[in-house]
Design a protein around this motif. Structure first.
Motif, PDB file in Angstrom:
ATOM      1  N   THR A   1      98.330  31.096 -59.519  1.00  0.00           N
ATOM      2  CA  THR A   1      97.517  31.637 -58.423  1.00  0.00           C
ATOM      3  C   THR A   1      98.351  31.764 -57.152  1.00  0.00           C
ATOM      4  O   THR A   1      98.183  32.722 -56.395  1.00  0.00           O
ATOM      5  CB  THR A   1      96.270  30.775 -58.117  1.00  0.00           C
ATOM      6  OG1 THR A   1      96.660  29.502 -57.582  1.00  0.00           O
ATOM      7  CG2 THR A   1      95.395  30.600 -59.339  1.00  0.00           C
ATOM      8  N   GLN A   2      99.225  30.815 -56.932  1.00  0.00           N
ATOM      9  CA  GLN A   2     100.078  30.857 -55.747  1.00  0.00           C
ATOM     10  C   GLN A   2     101.085  32.004 -55.835  1.00  0.00           C
ATOM     11  O   GLN A   2     101.288  32.741 -54.874  1.00  0.00           O
ATOM     12  CB  GLN A   2     100.825  29.528 -55.575  1.00  0.00           C
ATOM     13  CG  GLN A   2      99.922  28.347 -55.357  1.00  0.00           C
ATOM     14  CD  GLN A   2      99.072  28.504 -54.122  1.00  0.00           C
ATOM     15  OE1 GLN A   2      99.576  28.662 -53.023  1.00  0.00           O
ATOM     16  NE2 GLN A   2      97.767  28.485 -54.301  1.00  0.00           N
TER      17      GLN A   2
ATOM     18  N   HIS B   1     101.031  21.936 -57.144  1.00  0.00           N
ATOM     19  CA  HIS B   1     100.217  22.264 -58.311  1.00  0.00           C
ATOM     20  C   HIS B   1     100.863  21.789 -59.610  1.00  0.00           C
ATOM     21  O   HIS B   1     100.161  21.401 -60.545  1.00  0.00           O
ATOM     22  CB  HIS B   1      99.947  23.763 -58.379  1.00  0.00           C
ATOM     23  CG  HIS B   1      98.977  24.228 -57.348  1.00  0.00           C
ATOM     24  ND1 HIS B   1      97.743  23.656 -57.157  1.00  0.00           N
ATOM     25  CD2 HIS B   1      99.060  25.232 -56.436  1.00  0.00           C
ATOM     26  CE1 HIS B   1      97.108  24.274 -56.182  1.00  0.00           C
ATOM     27  NE2 HIS B   1      97.888  25.228 -55.722  1.00  0.00           N
TER      28      HIS B   1
ATOM     29  N   GLY C   1      99.188  35.502 -55.732  1.00  0.00           N
ATOM     30  CA  GLY C   1      98.706  35.742 -54.374  1.00  0.00           C
ATOM     31  C   GLY C   1      99.835  36.054 -53.416  1.00  0.00           C
ATOM     32  O   GLY C   1      99.757  37.007 -52.627  1.00  0.00           O
TER      33      GLY C   1
ATOM     34  N   ARG D   1      98.090  39.150 -68.968  1.00  0.00           N
ATOM     35  CA  ARG D   1      97.640  37.764 -69.135  1.00  0.00           C
ATOM     36  C   ARG D   1      98.310  37.127 -70.345  1.00  0.00           C
ATOM     37  O   ARG D   1      98.797  35.998 -70.276  1.00  0.00           O
ATOM     38  CB  ARG D   1      96.116  37.720 -69.277  1.00  0.00           C
ATOM     39  CG  ARG D   1      95.580  36.304 -69.404  1.00  0.00           C
ATOM     40  CD  ARG D   1      94.066  36.267 -69.505  1.00  0.00           C
ATOM     41  NE  ARG D   1      93.575  37.082 -70.604  1.00  0.00           N
ATOM     42  CZ  ARG D   1      92.688  38.068 -70.466  1.00  0.00           C
ATOM     43  NH1 ARG D   1      92.191  38.375 -69.281  1.00  0.00           N
ATOM     44  NH2 ARG D   1      92.296  38.761 -71.511  1.00  0.00           N
TER      45      ARG D   1
ATOM     46  N   LEU E   1      97.228  27.056 -61.908  1.00  0.00           N
ATOM     47  CA  LEU E   1      97.148  26.890 -60.457  1.00  0.00           C
ATOM     48  C   LEU E   1      98.421  27.397 -59.782  1.00  0.00           C
ATOM     49  O   LEU E   1      98.358  28.060 -58.736  1.00  0.00           O
ATOM     50  CB  LEU E   1      96.907  25.411 -60.106  1.00  0.00           C
ATOM     51  CG  LEU E   1      95.519  24.879 -60.454  1.00  0.00           C
ATOM     52  CD1 LEU E   1      95.488  23.361 -60.330  1.00  0.00           C
ATOM     53  CD2 LEU E   1      94.451  25.526 -59.589  1.00  0.00           C
TER      54      LEU E   1
END
Length: 189
Positions: free
Chosen positions: A138-139, A174, A142, A107, A135
């Motif tokens: 996250t894409q 995003h 994932g 992180r 955001l």
């Protein structure tokens, strides 16, 4: 020995790999592994060190031009994951998911070295830049987990060009698209 460890971590995850197993598969004395690496964390660190500098991967990113950033990021991510270090990256992802300390380390690295660079120059305040970069992350996370770690079909079998064509617009939205008004954000009701 490091290459063997990288393959084992990628195939089985951090917890399932012992130093003894690495030594056995590398055909070396276990004492040699301990001599050079001290412990499993040190060996893991050597086996899964970042295969590329995030600054180099994002070198084409111009902070003055926010548009098109999603395509550049998607291209950089896929170029990295499609390269020879794929097994090392998969090992890093698997081990990070199961470890609070590794998750914290990742992180910090991602926030400081990658997300800040991706969000640099976006025409919004610092809080919104951080949100947009998160955001986008996250894409990426994932997509990477589904394609390279879980290997979920049909995503795992997409060509690189197809994968980039699907990922880039989501990242672009995003990073530079209109965000829905959410309570608590600047400018939201």
């Amino acid at each position: 020995m490091v290459a063997v460890a990288g393959r084992l971590f990628a195939d089985h995850g951090y917890d399932a790999v012992s130093l003894r197993r690495v030594a056995r598969e590398a055909k070396v004395d276990p004492a040699l592994v301990h001599h050079y690496f001290g412990g499993k964390d040190e060996l893991f660190g050597a086996a899964v060190s970042l295969p590329a500098d995030p600054g180099d991967l994002l070198a084409g990113l111009d902070p003055a031009v926010p548009e098109g950033r999603g395509e550049l990021v998607a291209h950089a991510v896929l170029a990295l994951w499609e390269g020879p270090q794929q097994h090392v990256l998969a090992a890093f992802a698997r081990a990070t998911i199961g470890s609070a300390s590794r998750t914290r380390l990742l992180r910090d690295v991602v926030r400081r070295r990658i997300l800040a660079r991706i969000a640099e120059g976006l025409p919004c305040d610092a809080a919104e830049r951080e949100l947009r970069a998160g955001l986008a992350a996250t894409q990426v996370v994932g997509f990477v987990l589904v394609r390279y770690v879980v290997r979920l079909e049909p995503i795992a079998s997409l060509t690189v060009r197809e994968a980039e064509a699907y990922l880039a617009p989501a990242l672009e939205r995003h990073l530079t698209g209109t965000l829905p008004p959410v309570r608590g954000l600047a400018g939201a009701p």
